[in-house]
Motif scaffolding. Structure first.
Motif, short mmCIF file in Angstrom:
data_model
loop_
_atom_site.label_atom_id
_atom_site.label_comp_id
_atom_site.label_asym_id
_atom_site.label_seq_id
_atom_site.Cartn_x
_atom_site.Cartn_y
_atom_site.Cartn_z
N ILE A 175 0.88 -1.16 0.04
CA ILE A 175 0.16 0.15 -0.01
C ILE A 175 1.01 1.18 0.07
O ILE A 175 0.47 2.28 -0.64
N TRP A 176 2.16 1.31 0.77
CA TRP A 176 2.80 2.27 0.90
C TRP A 176 3.62 2.63 -0.40
O TRP A 176 3.46 3.75 -0.93
N LEU A 177 3.98 1.52 -1.22
CA LEU A 177 4.57 1.90 -2.50
C LEU A 177 3.31 2.26 -3.51
O LEU A 177 3.76 3.12 -4.30
N GLU A 178 2.23 1.85 -3.61
CA GLU A 178 1.33 2.21 -4.45
C GLU A 178 0.71 3.59 -4.27
O GLU A 178 0.39 4.39 -5.17
N HIS A 179 0.93 4.14 -3.02
CA HIS A 179 0.88 5.79 -2.81
C HIS A 179 2.00 6.49 -2.69
O HIS A 179 2.12 7.35 -2.09
N ASP A 180 2.92 6.05 -3.62
CA ASP A 180 4.27 6.75 -4.02
C ASP A 180 4.98 7.01 -2.60
O ASP A 180 5.52 8.09 -2.49
N THR A 181 4.83 6.18 -1.82
CA THR A 181 5.56 6.31 -0.43
C THR A 181 4.87 7.47 0.32
O THR A 181 5.80 8.18 1.23
N HIS A 182 3.94 7.93 0.05
CA HIS A 182 3.33 9.00 0.75
C HIS A 182 2.53 8.47 2.03
O HIS A 182 1.88 7.83 2.09
N SER A 183 3.35 8.88 3.36
CA SER A 183 2.86 8.05 4.53
C SER A 183 1.33 8.35 4.91
O SER A 183 0.76 7.66 5.32
N GLU A 184 0.81 9.75 4.94
CA GLU A 184 -0.47 10.07 5.20
C GLU A 184 -1.38 9.41 4.28
O GLU A 184 -2.38 8.86 5.08
N ARG A 185 -1.43 9.29 3.06
CA ARG A 185 -2.34 8.77 2.24
C ARG A 185 -2.20 7.17 2.35
O ARG A 185 -3.21 6.54 2.45
N ALA A 186 -0.91 6.47 2.51
CA ALA A 186 -0.87 5.09 2.78
C ALA A 186 -1.50 4.74 4.00
O ALA A 186 -2.16 3.67 4.19
N ALA A 187 -1.50 5.79 5.28
CA ALA A 187 -1.76 5.30 6.48
C ALA A 187 -3.39 5.25 6.29
O ALA A 187 -4.00 4.49 7.07
#
Length: 500
Positions: free
Chosen positions: A446-458
């Motif tokens: 999920i983190w990589l799918e969201h371009d390593t953007h922490s807030e969106r992945a969380a």
């Protein structure tokens, strides 16, 4: 077709020198009873001659076995004759009785058996001899017809397009439709033109005989009449089928047809040798095209399909000769420029990119798989050929186009070796998740799918961003990688995709 049946009762009664007179009312006879072929003429005065009779003959009698005014005896006698298959009864008048007995005439009329009177001065032998002479004359006429037909067919074979001329002449000699189908089951010649091309059952019969692959003949019956089919070529190497719109062929007709089958088989075998030589040449030209240089192919062939072209490859093709015949005829009918050749990768076909719908028609007709490239110039032919092979390898039954089958670069790399390597690389995460119930692998994905953007992945995981960062750090420790660099993240993403 000229008559192929033996002389009939009608022709016998028409012999003026015999002066035979039909006693039966024609209306009491079955339709066509006078026109059935008569096998022989026999005479007997036995009460029951049936053990000594054959079917389809005319029986002559003087009536010595019949009692006067015995209606039941006459009926039983006539019933036995009908049951045995006697076609007609001739009564010799004046030997025992003058004229035909009324009880015999009534018995014949009741069951529809033709009855005629033979004059006293006409010997039974004269009647039998007249019929024998008619049979001999008919046989002589048939043999003469067969010789004349053979001569005409031999002359036709020497004309331009000799095979087609021979089949047309056969049609004229037989007086019926004749058609020829190639090894793919497609109509290639018929005479008269377009008469019974769509006859029910004929196309299915042709397809079935070709699929079986054995040399054979077959008779079909449908609403348009009867058809006789003959294969061309040897068992296992059939070159086509000849169809004749006639179900019954006498020996003379069958001999004529057999000679045409032999001539057609020889002509097609010669054509096959030429086709094999042409296929070898095309294979060599294909090797030249795969060097991305079309100059040699253009010099030899004169032209190639106009660029951009679609390249197709079909492998494991069971009937290459049949496909090549169909392809050539379909290309000619449609006026489509094309190229076809065989090599170690299978059957390669080239058409202009706008004509690539021809591949769907080919796959449907022969039930084969075909991979098709994207549009390419000849300078990139090797790439187009590789695309077609890739589409074939990944495709389903029918036609698969490279644009659909290719997917992304990572899909192309996801072979068995890549999957094994990816699963080995991710094994520490998976063992940890299994032992602890954690979701480190899913979190990484999920983190990589969201371009390593922490807030969106969380948010996508439903956890706090600090929890996310803790999991990422833990996963990096388990894998022994620094996920702050792009190459490490890219390799991890590829491993997650390949592992599945």
């Amino acid at each position: 077709m000229e008559p192929v049946v033996a002389p009939t009762l009608r022709t016998l009664l028409a012999r003026a020198e015999l002066r035979l007179e039909l006693v039966s009312d024609p209306a009491s006879l079955a339709e066509g009873a006078l026109d059935l072929p008569v096998r022989w003429v026999h005479n007997s005065d036995l009460v029951d001659p049936t053990p000594f009779l054959a079917e389809d003959l005319v029986l002559l009698t003087t009536g010595a076995q019949l009692s006067d005014q015995d209606q039941s005896g006459a009926e039983e006698y006539v019933a036995r004759l009908v049951h045995r298959g006697v076609l007609a009864l001739g009564f010799g008048s004046g030997v025992h009785r003058v004229g035909v007995p009324a009880e015999l005439a009534a018995a014949c009329s009741a069951v529809g058996l033709a009855l005629f009177e033979v004059p006293y001065d006409i010997p039974f032998l004269a009647v039998a001899r007249a019929h024998a002479e008619a049979i001999a004359a008919q046989a002589y006429a048939r043999r003469t017809w067969a010789l004349e037909a053979q001569r005409a067919l031999a002359i036709a074979a020497l004309r331009p397009r000799g095979l087609e001329s021979t089949l047309s002449e056969l049609s004229r000699r037989l007086g019926c439709w004749v058609g020829m189908y190639d090894a793919s089951g497609a109509m290639v010649h018929e005479h008269p033109a377009a008469l019974t091309r769509e006859a029910d059952g004929v196309l299915d019969g042709v397809a079935e005989m070709l699929a079986r692959g054995g040399a054979a003949s077959r008779t079909l019956e449908d609403r348009d009449g009867g058809f006789t089919l003959f294969t061309l070529g040897r068992t296992g190497r059939l070159r086509g089928v000849i169809a004749i719109a006639a179900a019954a062929l006498d020996p003379e007709t069958r001999a004529v047809v057999t000679s045409v089958i032999a001539m057609a088989g020889l002509a097609l075998e010669q054509n096959e040798r030429m086709s094999r030589a042409r296929r070898r040449l095309h294979s060599q030209l294909l090797a030249s095209l795969r060097t991305d240089d079309p100059a040699l192919a253009r010099r030899v062939l004169g032209s190639l399909p106009p660029a951009p072209v679609a390249v197709a490859v079909a492998a494991d093709v069971p009937r290459i000769a049949a496909i090549a015949d169909w392809w050539e005829r379909r290309r000619t009918d449609a006026g489509t420029a094309s190229f076809i050749a065989e090599d170690a990768d299978g059957l390669t076909m080239i058409v202009g990119a706008d004509d690539d719908s021809l591949f769907e028609e080919l796959a449907l007709r022969f039930g084969i798989r075909i991979g098709v490239s994207g549009p390419q110039d000849y300078s990139a032919f090797s790439q187009a050929h590789a695309q077609a092979r890739t589409a074939l390898r990944r495709g389903a039954p029918g036609v698969t186009r490279y644009a659909v089958a290719a997917g992304g670069v990572l899909d192309a790399l996801a072979g068995e070796e890549a999957r094994l390597l990816a699963r080995t690389r991710l094994d520490p995460l998976r063992r940890h998740d299994q032992a602890t119930g954690a979701e480190l692998e899913r979190t990484l994905g999920i983190w990589l799918e969201h371009d390593t953007h922490s807030e969106r992945a969380a948010a996508a995981l439903g956890i706090h961003r600090h929890t996310l960062r803790t999991r990422i750090a833990q996963a990096a420790d388990l894998l022994g990688v620094d996920l702050s660099s792009f190459p490490a993240r890219a390799e991890l993403w590829a491993a997650l995709r390949a592992a599945g």
